[in-house]
Motif scaffolding. Sequence first.
Motif, PDB file in Angstrom:
ATOM      1  N   ILE A  14       9.369  15.145 -45.559  1.00 19.51           N
ATOM      2  CA  ILE A  14       9.551  14.126 -44.525  1.00 19.51           C
ATOM      3  C   ILE A  14      11.026  14.027 -44.156  1.00 19.51           C
ATOM      4  N   ALA A  15      11.288  13.954 -42.850  1.00 18.37           N
ATOM      5  CA  ALA A  15      12.645  13.754 -42.348  1.00 18.37           C
ATOM      6  C   ALA A  15      12.616  12.609 -41.344  1.00 18.37           C
ATOM      7  N   VAL A  16      13.637  11.773 -41.381  1.00 16.46           N
ATOM      8  CA  VAL A  16      13.742  10.638 -40.455  1.00 16.46           C
ATOM      9  C   VAL A  16      15.041  10.772 -39.677  1.00 16.46           C
ATOM     10  N   ILE A  17      14.946  10.632 -38.370  1.00 17.60           N
ATOM     11  CA  ILE A  17      16.130  10.569 -37.512  1.00 17.60           C
ATOM     12  C   ILE A  17      16.189   9.131 -37.007  1.00 17.60           C
ATOM     13  N   ALA A  18      17.278   8.443 -37.320  1.00 19.02           N
ATOM     14  CA  ALA A  18      17.389   7.024 -36.988  1.00 19.02           C
ATOM     15  C   ALA A  18      18.536   6.771 -36.027  1.00 19.02           C
ATOM     16  N   ILE A  19      18.320   5.817 -35.139  1.00 14.23           N
ATOM     17  CA  ILE A  19      19.337   5.383 -34.190  1.00 14.23           C
ATOM     18  C   ILE A  19      19.486   3.882 -34.360  1.00 14.23           C
ATOM     19  N   LEU A  20      20.708   3.406 -34.482  1.00 13.42           N
ATOM     20  CA  LEU A  20      20.969   1.978 -34.635  1.00 13.42           C
ATOM     21  C   LEU A  20      21.214   1.350 -33.266  1.00 13.42           C
ATOM     22  N   TYR A  21      20.746   0.114 -33.112  1.00 10.74           N
ATOM     23  CA  TYR A  21      20.881  -0.595 -31.852  1.00 10.74           C
ATOM     24  C   TYR A  21      21.483  -1.978 -32.084  1.00 10.74           C
ATOM     25  N   LYS A  22      22.167  -2.490 -31.061  1.00 12.31           N
ATOM     26  CA  LYS A  22      22.611  -3.872 -31.054  1.00 12.31           C
ATOM     27  C   LYS A  22      22.151  -4.478 -29.733  1.00 12.31           C
ATOM     28  N   ILE A  23      22.048  -5.809 -29.695  1.00 12.95           N
ATOM     29  CA  ILE A  23      21.604  -6.485 -28.480  1.00 12.95           C
ATOM     30  C   ILE A  23      22.677  -6.334 -27.410  1.00 12.95           C
ATOM     31  N   GLY A  24      22.251  -5.946 -26.225  1.00 13.82           N
ATOM     32  CA  GLY A  24      23.175  -5.737 -25.113  1.00 13.82           C
ATOM     33  C   GLY A  24      22.407  -5.323 -23.871  1.00 13.82           C
ATOM     34  N   LYS A  25      22.907  -4.314 -23.190  1.00 14.99           N
ATOM     35  CA  LYS A  25      22.256  -3.809 -21.980  1.00 14.99           C
ATOM     36  C   LYS A  25      20.911  -3.181 -22.346  1.00 14.99           C
ATOM     37  N   PRO A  26      19.949  -3.218 -21.421  1.00 12.30           N
ATOM     38  CA  PRO A  26      18.653  -2.586 -21.686  1.00 12.30           C
ATOM     39  C   PRO A  26      18.831  -1.088 -21.957  1.00 12.30           C
ATOM     40  N   ASN A  27      18.020  -0.573 -22.861  1.00  8.24           N
ATOM     41  CA  ASN A  27      18.036   0.848 -23.173  1.00  8.24           C
ATOM     42  C   ASN A  27      17.194   1.582 -22.132  1.00  8.24           C
ATOM     43  N   ARG A  28      17.767   2.596 -21.522  1.00 11.21           N
ATOM     44  CA  ARG A  28      17.106   3.316 -20.434  1.00 11.21           C
ATOM     45  C   ARG A  28      15.796   3.960 -20.896  1.00 11.21           C
ATOM     46  N   PHE A  29      15.811   4.578 -22.076  1.00 10.48           N
ATOM     47  CA  PHE A  29      14.609   5.242 -22.584  1.00 10.48           C
ATOM     48  C   PHE A  29      13.491   4.228 -22.842  1.00 10.48           C
ATOM     49  N   SER A  31      13.136   1.402 -21.420  1.00  8.36           N
ATOM     50  CA  SER A  31      12.686   0.900 -20.119  1.00  8.36           C
ATOM     51  C   SER A  31      11.589   1.791 -19.551  1.00  8.36           C
ATOM     52  N   LYS A  32      11.717   3.103 -19.741  1.00  6.84           N
ATOM     53  CA  LYS A  32      10.690   4.039 -19.275  1.00  6.84           C
ATOM     54  C   LYS A  32       9.377   3.841 -20.020  1.00  6.84           C
ATOM     55  N   LEU A  33       9.459   3.411 -21.282  1.00  4.45           N
ATOM     56  CA  LEU A  33       8.262   3.246 -22.104  1.00  4.45           C
ATOM     57  C   LEU A  33       7.627   1.870 -21.992  1.00  4.45           C
ATOM     58  N   ALA A  34       8.268   0.951 -21.305  1.00  2.00           N
ATOM     59  CA  ALA A  34       7.819  -0.447 -21.284  1.00  2.00           C
ATOM     60  C   ALA A  34       6.356  -0.586 -20.881  1.00  2.00           C
ATOM     61  N   ARG A  35       5.911   0.134 -19.874  1.00  4.52           N
ATOM     62  CA  ARG A  35       4.522   0.020 -19.422  1.00  4.52           C
ATOM     63  C   ARG A  35       3.567   0.477 -20.524  1.00  4.52           C
ATOM     64  N   ASN A  36       3.893   1.603 -21.182  1.00  2.25           N
ATOM     65  CA  ASN A  36       3.036   2.096 -22.265  1.00  2.25           C
ATOM     66  C   ASN A  36       3.021   1.128 -23.437  1.00  2.25           C
ATOM     67  N   ILE A  37       4.179   0.562 -23.761  1.00  6.14           N
ATOM     68  CA  ILE A  37       4.257  -0.383 -24.875  1.00  6.14           C
ATOM     69  C   ILE A  37       3.443  -1.626 -24.546  1.00  6.14           C
ATOM     70  N   THR A  38       3.557  -2.115 -23.316  1.00  4.39           N
ATOM     71  CA  THR A  38       2.807  -3.296 -22.888  1.00  4.39           C
ATOM     72  C   THR A  38       1.305  -3.044 -22.979  1.00  4.39           C
ATOM     73  N   ARG A  56      13.836  14.566 -25.962  1.00  5.91           N
ATOM     74  CA  ARG A  56      15.161  14.838 -25.384  1.00  5.91           C
ATOM     75  C   ARG A  56      15.618  13.707 -24.471  1.00  5.91           C
ATOM     76  N   GLU A  57      14.666  12.909 -23.980  1.00  7.55           N
ATOM     77  CA  GLU A  57      15.016  11.792 -23.104  1.00  7.55           C
ATOM     78  C   GLU A  57      15.710  10.661 -23.850  1.00  7.55           C
ATOM     79  N   ILE A  58      15.664  10.677 -25.170  1.00  4.83           N
ATOM     80  CA  ILE A  58      16.327   9.639 -25.961  1.00  4.83           C
ATOM     81  C   ILE A  58      17.841   9.830 -25.932  1.00  4.83           C
ATOM     82  N   HIS A  59      18.286  11.047 -25.706  1.00  2.14           N
ATOM     83  CA  HIS A  59      19.716  11.380 -25.629  1.00  2.14           C
ATOM     84  C   HIS A  59      20.466  10.994 -26.905  1.00  2.14           C
ATOM     85  N   ILE A  60      20.087  11.629 -28.001  1.00  2.00           N
ATOM     86  CA  ILE A  60      20.774  11.376 -29.270  1.00  2.00           C
ATOM     87  C   ILE A  60      21.785  12.484 -29.541  1.00  2.00           C
ATOM     88  N   SER A  61      22.529  12.837 -28.538  1.00  2.00           N
ATOM     89  CA  SER A  61      23.438  13.979 -28.622  1.00  2.00           C
ATOM     90  C   SER A  61      24.719  13.702 -29.413  1.00  2.00           C
TER      91      SER A  61
END
Length: 109
Positions: A14-29, A31-38, A56-61
Amino acid sequence: MVHKSVDPTSKHQIAVIAILYKIGKPNRFLSKLARNITSLVNQENEHRHPGVIDPREIHISCRRYYNYIGSLTVPPCTEGVIWTISKKVRTVSLDQVKLLREAVHDVSK
């Protein structure tokens, strides 16, 4: 993102790739998933496939990251998990956090 090897002889399955977030501007990725999540939130006990997502749309470059061997953070707390955590902290809106919490039925205050 959690990845599991199909090779049962692999030492680390098992491998985990993690991205940390803080409250601020909406995340573009997200936002694209909002309809599916809803739509996942609105379905009572029905399993619904949200469709294919191109990671690749997450842009974890980010080339800077933390890497260690640990365990999963939820039961069964499997050990020997390869963790890779991006050093770049991204932003997510409070509304996006609320939507994600609803999707996983975490409605505690």
